[in-house]
Design a protein around this motif. Structure first.
Motif, PDB file in Angstrom:
ATOM      1  N   GLY A 122       0.814  -1.209   0.000  1.00  0.00           N
ATOM      2  CA  GLY A 122       0.000   0.000   0.000  1.00  0.00           C
ATOM      3  C   GLY A 122       0.842   1.251   0.000  1.00  0.00           C
ATOM      4  O   GLY A 122       2.042   1.232  -0.278  1.00  0.00           O
ATOM      5  N   GLY A 123       0.169   2.370   0.325  1.00  0.00           N
ATOM      6  CA  GLY A 123       0.868   3.654   0.359  1.00  0.00           C
ATOM      7  C   GLY A 123       1.467   3.904   1.736  1.00  0.00           C
ATOM      8  O   GLY A 123       1.307   3.108   2.668  1.00  0.00           O
ATOM      9  N   PRO A 124       2.152   5.046   1.891  1.00  0.00           N
ATOM     10  CA  PRO A 124       2.816   5.374   3.155  1.00  0.00           C
ATOM     11  C   PRO A 124       1.830   5.503   4.322  1.00  0.00           C
ATOM     12  O   PRO A 124       2.184   5.246   5.466  1.00  0.00           O
ATOM     13  N   SER A 125       0.569   5.907   4.021  1.00  0.00           N
ATOM     14  CA  SER A 125      -0.368   6.180   5.112  1.00  0.00           C
ATOM     15  C   SER A 125      -1.172   4.945   5.531  1.00  0.00           C
ATOM     16  O   SER A 125      -1.839   4.958   6.552  1.00  0.00           O
ATOM     17  N   ASP A 126      -1.156   3.872   4.737  1.00  0.00           N
ATOM     18  CA  ASP A 126      -1.930   2.692   5.131  1.00  0.00           C
ATOM     19  C   ASP A 126      -0.998   1.576   5.585  1.00  0.00           C
ATOM     20  O   ASP A 126       0.220   1.729   5.605  1.00  0.00           O
ATOM     21  N   ASN A 127      -1.608   0.441   5.960  1.00  0.00           N
ATOM     22  CA  ASN A 127      -0.785  -0.688   6.418  1.00  0.00           C
ATOM     23  C   ASN A 127      -1.086  -1.941   5.591  1.00  0.00           C
ATOM     24  O   ASN A 127      -1.153  -3.033   6.115  1.00  0.00           O
ATOM     25  N   ASP A 128      -1.272  -1.758   4.275  1.00  0.00           N
ATOM     26  CA  ASP A 128      -1.523  -2.884   3.387  1.00  0.00           C
ATOM     27  C   ASP A 128      -0.214  -3.587   3.025  1.00  0.00           C
ATOM     28  O   ASP A 128       0.805  -2.948   2.768  1.00  0.00           O
ATOM     29  N   MET A 129      -0.285  -4.920   3.010  1.00  0.00           N
ATOM     30  CA  MET A 129       0.907  -5.731   2.721  1.00  0.00           C
ATOM     31  C   MET A 129       0.524  -6.914   1.864  1.00  0.00           C
ATOM     32  O   MET A 129      -0.653  -7.240   1.726  1.00  0.00           O
ATOM     33  N   THR A 130       1.553  -7.588   1.295  1.00  0.00           N
ATOM     34  CA  THR A 130       1.331  -8.771   0.459  1.00  0.00           C
ATOM     35  C   THR A 130       2.346  -9.849   0.830  1.00  0.00           C
ATOM     36  O   THR A 130       3.526  -9.538   1.046  1.00  0.00           O
TER      37      THR A 130
END
Length: 1770
Positions: free
Chosen positions: A1174-1182
């Motif tokens: 994700g982007g710097p402001s979220d906490n999305d991961m793969t």
């Protein structure tokens, strides 16, 4: 000298030492002559040596002259450094003594050189630790003198020599205690000769003393006669058939001796009742027959010998052999054929005048009789011996002659000749001492050089093993190939016990130096492990090796570490000094003989990769302690292992024949057949040796049916024991062997004799048929037993004395099996040894005994028993001289006593004398390694568990880093840790009371209250050693080792807390993480400057990797992971694959350049990678796979994956913050279930070890799911505490304990503990004083949690004890900066950067804490009123006045940057001095507690320095500046009125460092600059004087000060002239550190703190003696002294406050103060401990501050109550 009328010393003879010294000129002349003679003898010896060819050229192969000179210079250094200077011969006036001394030094140098390089030819003798004197005399005429010596002199000598020099003293008197000269086997003469040799070999100083009278003595016939000579004797007797028959009956030919001999047969083999004490008449008949037979044989042999002499077939000496007495044989061996008799021998010649020959019964005791007449032949022989031979060999000074009159009942008795006996005893005592003193003065310096002595012992052992070595050429060749080959790994020999490993190692060692080329000078370093104390445990072993290598390679003497890990590093570094021209062969035999202490058997200390030119050979048994398995794991090269197998039948027979030939023996064919049959059953080398010793006893005439051999080593040893028991008596032998086997480190022969002399069973057995003059064992008995154990008892040094012990493990096991089956007997043996070392019967105390029934009947005794002084020594802990000066510790007692008390179950004495005995613990810590102290406790706990014993052991363990360097801190450490147990545990109370009395002489600073971590709670170890924060910690899967990283790897042994290995890879940065391979072999960490280090945990080998990074900001290493074969390193943008050995394999990038967050190997070797999607402001991961074999999986917040990579727990976008479970299905992740609702943001997910529980980290605590039931339990943090999310962290600092009983989480510096079932918080552990950065659980075989912190420590918590009481120690969160004491109550106030603390000084409890009024404020100082009511604190913008009892701020006064607060006018005013910018200062005075401003003014300044108020509170003096320059502004302290500025214009003015008020004069202050103190009179406005070097500390009288430069040193000055009165610390360079120093308030002491050492040293001013050296638990930031000078208060960097009583025993009031403080009262009431209220609830002391204050104020008013709660103010 006044003499008894019966005593007439012959003219010119010396009787007493004092008489000798009356004529010094004469003595000097004699001495000079002797020295000249000796010198000429030495010169001729030297010429002889040169004639033979100078052997010294062979000393060091290839050692050229220059190199040799360098070595000799090194020897000089070693002698001057390592060795205590022992003077050589006293120089005579003409200087000859000096030359002799130089010659001696050259000899010593040569000797040291030979020994340390490993030269085995012409080894010098071992230095002696014993004075062993053979006393020779005739049998009956010296009984009185010998008994007097036994009674009066020997015990005195024993004590004197032990105390003065640490020498054992032993007398070998083969006549004493023995009834009859004739012995059945005729062995006495042979044994006497052996014992004389032993005394000459072993003894330092005197070794032979003869007593001669008018009796020539017993003249036995020869026991062995050469066959040729005997046949000639027979030929002379041909005409006398009876005589021939008698000769043939008693002498039999033995062809097994080469050449053949005739042997005199044992008496009882012909006269069977000779020794039958049960049939008295038969025995008397046979004995009479023997004496008659002996007389006839003497006449026959002497007559024949004379005939042969006349016929010139025998020379005079051969003929004399048939006429000689035993005494003459002894004198011949001990004096006439001995070297240097002046230094080693004495002769006492006594002549009795007017012997009444008619009293035959009495006269025959003193003169030889034959057929009721004086034996003229014997008298003639005596005269020749006494008057010709003896004086010709011995100097006059060593012969003492006495004349006494015949008198009394028996010619000479104790009453009539009392003065003679006293003179004789005194002379004997002083002369023996003189010879020992002379010997010790001349004693080689080398004999006190521990390196030389240690090396020589092992070379001797090697030489002895090689003497009898035969065969095994194949293995010796393999050792040679290894030594000359290229291998950089050690060579390992292994094989069963008795297979000959040690002999092979010795043979290899003996040849190793000869294998190298002529160009090189090889060095041999050899240790037979377990044979000396310095080779028996790992730390002394490696220390000894380091000392040896330091000398060999001429390395400047460095400090050799005494802790294992740095010591091992030092050892390995020293190995690198080996060169091609000076290669090193290091041989360590029998690794299994090393003590297991300090992890020796885990072999972390063993170098596995060797530097060039170093070869290491080790040997071990295959099935002991897992040593061979560990070696196979560490060294995986099969060729480096050599199995040592049995010899085989043929080689065994060949070796036996070789040994027989060397011993001048052979066997008959039938006997050899019996031996060959035995070798088919067993052919181990030890068995061959046992067979050899057995067959050496066989005679050619011994019938086959009378001889046999056992077929195993064990049975052979049993057979040997059985034979000795039959021969010497089962009781005596079983007890003697029992004592040797039971001893921890062997026994000296003197100790063994003492033990047998205290053993009633032995004495009753020995003295069945006669009563002894002194109830002791006759020395002859043990001598006979020992002579029947050829080489099976080894001699070695232990605890500073020579001890005997079984030389082989198989003997120990056989002895235990044979003698220790009966547990009561074992206990009795250990009990007897314990009593001996307790000294119960030592020093002249008589021991009771009972006569046996048989003795009472035989000797018609009415009394049942009696008591008798056994002449055994006392056993103090420390030996002192006559002035009470400590000479040495009693190492034998310290080593042996605990061991035997445990095994004899004498626990009460063990507790009182050892475990809970301060003096014992202190003595042992001072003289032995700390581990040996701990091993006593561990030994006891292995037998009997007792909690208070465990507590003391844990105290020593927790304090080990301090006690190993500062053993005098034992008292403070015990008190500081165990005071909470003072009232509840009697043993601990007793020990603390000893620390408060006996301990004060070692360290007079002792804690007033509990101030150090107490053992017994959950904290097991606090591990230190990292200089930086250990960001990574991991534990091996077997829970054996804890690996930690900072700038180095430190591996701890988790069972002991000891450092197992330190690996310093030499990196620049700090490692940020740690990973360990699954097989526990490798660990890896990466640094903050992109280096990766991979190390082998088992061997310490490591590689450094610098991955090929791109030059950009994102290219920094952020992680590593590894399996057993590969390592992955990653940055944000790519990852690199390496082999475990550091070989680069490949480089990989992530699609779409997504930043990598983590990666981990799966069981299939594939890599699971988490990337930020994700982007710097979220906490999305793969989650992705390295080979793209599984579809990428998107998630957010956190993820936890099972070890087998089949199940995943995470949060997905569709279900928000709920945790979803996914399972692997081929190449995809399939949804399984959701774990209920969750609306809190998840920061991290952690799985339990068994994967049955999942913990989610949320803001206000944690959520715990049971994955079997999916039930969630919330775990809440306390109010005000919360988790702060960390960017890209997938796992939190949370874990579960064994069996999932507790959840443990780290938040900031605390550990929070919840129970799993209910979710209740059960404990909060104040774990560290810095943020916790790593947390792990250990559940394999134990239940531990390990935390590491930014404070650089690692704590190991035992969760089996989690619910035990924790005796917490209060402290502030940040370092204490200032301390101020209340003058009337036992309170003080401290400040840290953000907190004010009010403390109770009696119990160390933090009563109140006050924060700052603004979160950004910094507190600079706080003061407390004398009554403890109010605290005034200065912070950044305000001054705050706090009401202590109300816990509230009563006034906030706005004033910025206040630097100093001064109480004035009996605490009703507070003067605040502040900075206003850089050039102005401000002073404000307020009323207390109202806070009303009294005055305020500003002043100019150049550089701010604190102002002061003069001692009467009238003047305020401020360092200031005006137009004229630097001044002291003088103000009225009460009104603020400015009087004047005192200009600082004196000639030597320098800018001031500080200003102080003079305590004795209200008008004076002192201005302290960088090199002096300047006393100013404010009233007179003058400089009174300048005092050079004065630092500003001053006594109350103003007369004395101190000089304490930061580079080291401390001087006590008088301030009038600036002269040094006393130098308290000499000017030794201790490094430039901060130093704090002060006088105690009563001016009795000086307290000196050195930040480098972290020690407080206290000096008594009356005599300058240091009375305390206290090691602080943390760096001291501030210290002060109580008003009465009785205590010191220190504030430390860890936020703790400690009150130390200054209990100098020189001042009675100081000791009384200590005893009166509340913590030392058995029933403690109102001392700040939590106490029960009327409902039985516990109330915290923090809530009872008001009451505490009231009590304290009340006490303060009661002026007489010196010893009340307020006594801490003393």
């Amino acid at each position: 000298m006044k003499m008894d009328k019966g005593v007439k010393p012959e003219k010119g003879e010396k009787v007493e030492k004092s008489e000798q010294s009356n004529n010094p000129e004469k003595i000097t002349d004699k001495k000079e002559n002797t020295e000249k003679n000796e010198k000429s003898e030495k010169a001729s010896d030297k010429r002889d040596k040169n004639d033979k060819g100078d052997k010294s050229e062979k000393i060091e192969k290839g050692l050229d002259k220059k190199e040799k000179n360098e070595k000799i210079e090194k020897v000089d250094k070693l002698e001057n450094g390592v060795v205590n200077g022992v003077n050589g011969d006293v120089a005579s006036e003409d200087g000859e003594g000096v030359e002799a001394e130089d010659e001696l030094r050259d000899e010593e140098r040569e000797k040291l050189l030979r020994v340390l390089v490993g030269e085995l030819e012409d080894l010098p003798p071992l230095g002696s630790k014993i004075v062993r004197i053979f006393t020779s005399s005739t049998f009956t005429d010296t009984t009185l003198e010998r008994n007097a010596l036994m009674e009066k002199v020997y015990p005195k000598l024993k004590n004197n020599l032990r105390e003065k020099y640490g020498l054992e003293f032993q007398v070998v008197d083969m006549r004493w205690g023995v009834r009859d000269e004739a012995t059945d086997d005729h062995m006495t003469t042979t044994l006497c000769m052996q014992e004389i040799d032993n005394c000459q070999r072993l003894s330092i100083g005197p070794n032979f003393i003869v007593f001669l009278g008018q009796k020539y003595g017993y003249r036995p016939i020869p026991t062995h006669i050469d066959a040729g000579e005997f046949n000639m004797l027979r030929d002379c007797t041909q005409g006398e058939p009876e005589e021939l028959e008698l000769m043939d009956l008693w002498y039999r030919r033995d062809d097994n001796t080469v050449p053949a001999v005739y042997i005199l047969q044992p008496i009882s083999s012909i006269l069977t009742n000779f020794n039958n004490k049960r049939q008295k008449r038969l025995m008397e008949s046979d004995q009479a027959t023997w004496w008659d037979t002996l007389g006839r044989l003497q006449r026959i042999l002497r007559k024949a010998a004379q005939v042969l002499f006349i016929a010139k077939k025998l020379d005079r000496e051969q003929m004399h052999n048939y006429f000689m007495s035993v005494t003459e044989r002894e004198i011949t061996r001990g004096i006439l054929k001995a070297k240097n008799v002046k230094d080693h021998c004495l002769a006492y010649v006594r002549e009795i005048e007017n012997i009444n020959i008619t009293l035959l019964r009495f006269a025959s005791k003193f003169v030889d009789f034959a057929a009721r007449n004086v034996d003229g032949e014997a008298q003639k022989l005596l005269k020749t011996l006494r008057d010709d031979k003896l004086p010709a060999k011995m100097p006059d000074s060593n012969i003492v002659r006495f004349k006494v009159e015949w008198g009394g009942k028996e010619g000479i008795d104790i009453e009539t000749h009392k003065e003679y006996i006293e003179t004789f005893c005194q002379h004997f005592y002083s002369n023996v001492l003189r010879l020992v003193d002379d010997a010790m003065a001349k004693n080689e310096k080398l004999s006190t050089n521990s390196v030389y002595v240690e090396v020589l012992q092992h070379l001797k052992a090697c030489y002895n093993s090689c003497k009898v070595f035969q065969g095994r050429e194949d293995i010796v060749r393999m050792i040679q190939q290894y030594v000359l080959g290229k291998s950089d790994k050690p060579l390992i020999l292994f094989g069963d016990s008795g297979c000959g490993k040690t002999s092979l190692m010795a043979k290899g060692a003996s040849q190793a130096r000869s294998w190298f080329s002529e160009k090189s000078t090889p060095y041999l370093v050899l240790r037979f492990l377990g044979t000396t104390p310095n080779s028996s445990s790992i730390i002394p072993l490696i220390t000894s090796l380091c000392q040896h290598l330091t000398w060999l390679y001429e390395i400047p003497e460095e400090y050799i570490p005494d802790e294992l890990s740095p010591l091992v590093q030092h050892f390995k570094k020293l190995l690198t000094y080996a060169t091609k021209s000076k290669p090193l062969v290091l041989i360590l035999d029998s690794l299994d003989q090393l003590s297991g202490a300090d992890g020796a058997h885990q072999l972390a200390w063993l170098p596995t990769t060797l530097p060039p030119n170093v070869r290491l050979i080790v040997s071990t048994l295959p099935n002991y302690y897992g040593i061979l398995d560990t070696l196979r794991n560490m060294i995986e090269i099969p060729e480096n292992y050599i199995a040592v197998l049995p010899l085989g039948e043929n080689l065994s027979a060949s070796i036996l024949k070789f040994w027989l030939k060397n011993a001048n023996r052979t066997l008959t064919e039938d006997q050899m057949g019996l031996v060959n049959e035995a070798f088919t059953k067993c052919n181990l080398p030890l068995y061959v040796k046992l067979v050899f010793d057995e067959v050496c006893r066989w005679k050619s005439y011994t019938a086959l049916q009378n001889i046999s051999l056992a077929f195993t080593i064990h049975d052979s040893i049993y057979k040997l024991f059985e034979r000795i028991e039959i021969q010497h008596g089962k009781t005596l032998v079983s007890h003697a062997f029992g004592y040797i086997t039971a001893a921890k480190s062997g026994l000296s022969e003197a100790e063994l004799e003492d033990l047998l002399s205290l053993d009633e069973k032995v004495l009753n057995d020995v003295y069945q048929y006669h009563l002894p003059p002194v109830r002791r064992i006759p020395p002859l008995l043990w001598t006979r037993i020992r002579s029947d154990l050829p080489s099976y008892l080894s001699e070695r040094e232990a605890d500073g004395v020579n001890v005997v012990n079984w030389y082989h493990r198989q003997f120990i096991e056989a002895a235990k099996e044979r003698y220790f089956k009966n547990l009561n007997y074992v206990s009795e043996i250990h009990s007897n040894i314990a009593e001996y070392f307790l000294g119960i019967w030592g020093g002249g105390k008589p021991k009771p005994f009972e006569y046996t029934e048989g003795q009472r009947k035989m000797f018609h005794l009415e009394q049942k028993g009696g008591e008798s002084d056994r002449k055994v020594p006392s056993q103090p802990l420390v030996f002192v001289d006559e002035n009470g000066k400590q000479m040495r510790h009693n190492l034998r007692k310290l080593n042996e006593l605990p061991y035997h008390l445990v095994r004899s179950h004498r626990y009460e004495e063990l507790y009182s004398q050892v475990i809970f005995n301060y003096n014992w613990l202190h003595a042992k810590l001072n003289s032995m390694p700390l581990q040996s102290v701990l091993s006593d406790f561990e030994d006891l706990l292995d037998h009997v568990y007792q909690k208070d014993v465990k507590l003391i052991a844990d105290v020593i363990r927790l304090s080990s880093s301090i006690l190993s360097h500062y053993p005098d801190n034992l008292g403070p450490q015990i008190i500081g840790r165990l005071l909470p147990y003072f009232t509840i545990n009697e043993n601990i109370r007793g020990l603390i009371q000893q620390c408060d009395t006996d301990g004060l002489t070692r360290c007079a600073l002792v804690p007033v209250h509990h101030c150090l971590h107490t053992p017994g709670g959950p904290l097991q170890f606090s591990l230190e050693g990292h200089l930086f924060a250990p960001f990574g910690i991991a534990v091996t899967s077997n829970a054996k080792y804890l690996i930690s990283v900072s700038n180095k790897f430190i591996i701890f042994d988790l069972s002991t807390g000891e450092v197992f290995r330190t690996i310093a890879p030499g990196i620049e940065g700090i490692m940020q993480s740690l990973v360990v391979s699954e097989n526990d072999k490798f660990a890896a960490g990466f640094t903050n400057n992109n280096q990766v280090v991979v190390c082998n945990i088992l061997t310490g080998e490591h590689v450094k990797i610098m991955p090929p990074l791109k030059v950009q900001k994102e290219s920094t290493v952020i992680g590593t992971t590894m399996n057993n074969t590969h390592l992955v390193i990653w940055t944000e943008l790519e990852w690199y694959l390496y082999t475990i050995s550091g070989t680069f394999l490949s480089r990989h990038t992530i699609e779409m350049s997504m930043p990598i967050i983590s990666s981990d190997f799966g069981p299939d070797g594939r890599l699971y990678i988490v990337v930020k999607s994700g982007g710097p402001s979220d906490n999305d991961m793969t989650l992705e796979m390295s080979d793209n074999s599984i579809e990428p999986f998107e998630f957010h917040s956190a993820i936890a994956i099972a070890k087998d990579k089949q199940i995943m727990y995470t949060c997905i976008e569709i279900s928000d913050n709920a945790v979803a479970v996914y399972k692997r299905d081929g190449d995809a992740w399939r949804y399984d279930r959701t774990l209920g609702d969750n609306f809190d943001m998840v920061f991290a997910l952690n799985l339990s070890e068994d994967e049955n529980f999942l913990v989610a980290t949320i803001a206000l605590g944690y959520k715990l799911w049971n994955l079997k039931t999916d039930v969630m339990v919330p775990l809440k943090l306390p109010h005000g505490t919360r988790n702060i999310p960390t960017k890209n962290t997938l796992n939190g600092l949370v874990t579960l304990t064994r069996n999932n009983h507790f959840v443990v989480a780290a938040v900031r510096k605390n550990l929070y503990v919840w129970d799993v079932k209910q979710g209740n918080m059960v404990k909060v552990l104040d774990a560290h004083f810095g943020r916790i950065i790593a947390l792990t659980a250990v559940t394999h075989g134990c239940n531990k949690i390990i935390s590491s912190s930014i404070d650089k420590t690692i704590k190991v918590w035992n969760f089996d004890n989690i619910l035990e009481d924790v005796h917490s120690i209060d402290r502030l969160e940040k370092p204490i900066e200032t301390i101020d004491l209340a003058s009337e109550v036992p309170f003080c106030v401290t400040t840290s950067r953000n907190c004010v603390g009010v403390w109770n000084l009696e119990n160390g409890k933090l009563l109140k804490t006050f924060g700052t009024t603004a979160s950004t404020s910094v507190i600079t100082e706080a003061v407390i009123t004398g009554d403890g009511n109010y605290v005034c604190a200065a912070e950044t913008a305000n001054i705050v006045i706090w009401d202590v009892s109300k816990d509230a701020a009563v006034k906030t006064l706005p004033q910025r940057d206040t630097q100093k607060l001064i109480r004035n006018e009996f605490d009703t005013r507070i003067i605040a001095i502040a900075k206003l910018g850089s050039s102005k200062g401000c002073v404000a005075c307020y009323s207390l507690p109202e806070g009303e401003q009294i005055y305020k003014f500003e002043y100019g300044l150049r550089l701010y320095k604190n102002g002061v108020v003069t001692c009467d509170g009238s003047f305020l003096a401020l360092p200031a500046v005006d137009k004229s320059g630097d001044v002291i502004g003088v103000y009225h302290a009460k009104t603020g009125t400015h009087f004047y500025n005192l200009q600082l214009k004196y000639a030597t003015y320098k800018p001031l460092i500080k200003l102080i008020p003079m305590p004795h004069d209200p008008n004076q202050v002192a201005l302290i600059d960088e090199d002096k103190g300047n006393i100013l009179d404010l009233k007179k406005k003058t400089l009174v004087r300048s005092v050079s070097r004065w630092n500003g500390q001053v006594t109350k009288t103003g007369k004395n000060g101190l000089y304490a430069p930061s580079r080291g040193g401390l001087e006590y000055l008088e301030l009038k002239h600036g002269k040094t009165v006393k130098t308290l610390i000499p000017k030794v360079a201790e490094g430039v550190f901060s130093v704090d120093v002060m006088f105690s308030k009563n001016d009795h002491h000086v307290i000196y703190y050195h930040s480098g050492h972290r020690t407080l040293r206290v000096f008594r001013l009356t005599d300058g003696k240091m009375v305390a050296k206290y090691k602080a638990q943390a760096e001291v930031k501030v210290m002060t002294c109580s008003p009465g000078g009785m205590s010191v208060i220190i504030g430390c960097v860890d936020g703790s406050l400690t009150v130390l009583a200054l209990a100098d025993p020189f001042y009675e009031e100081n000791v009384s103060f200590l005893q009166a403080i509340p913590s030392r009262q058995k029933h403690q009431i109102g001392n700040g401990q939590a106490s029960g209220d009327e409902n039985g609830d516990v109330t915290s002391p923090k809530n009872s501050i008001g009451t505490a204050l009231q009590v304290a104020r009340f006490v303060a008013k009661a002026r007489g109550a010196q010893r009340s709660r307020a006594c801490v103010l003393s």
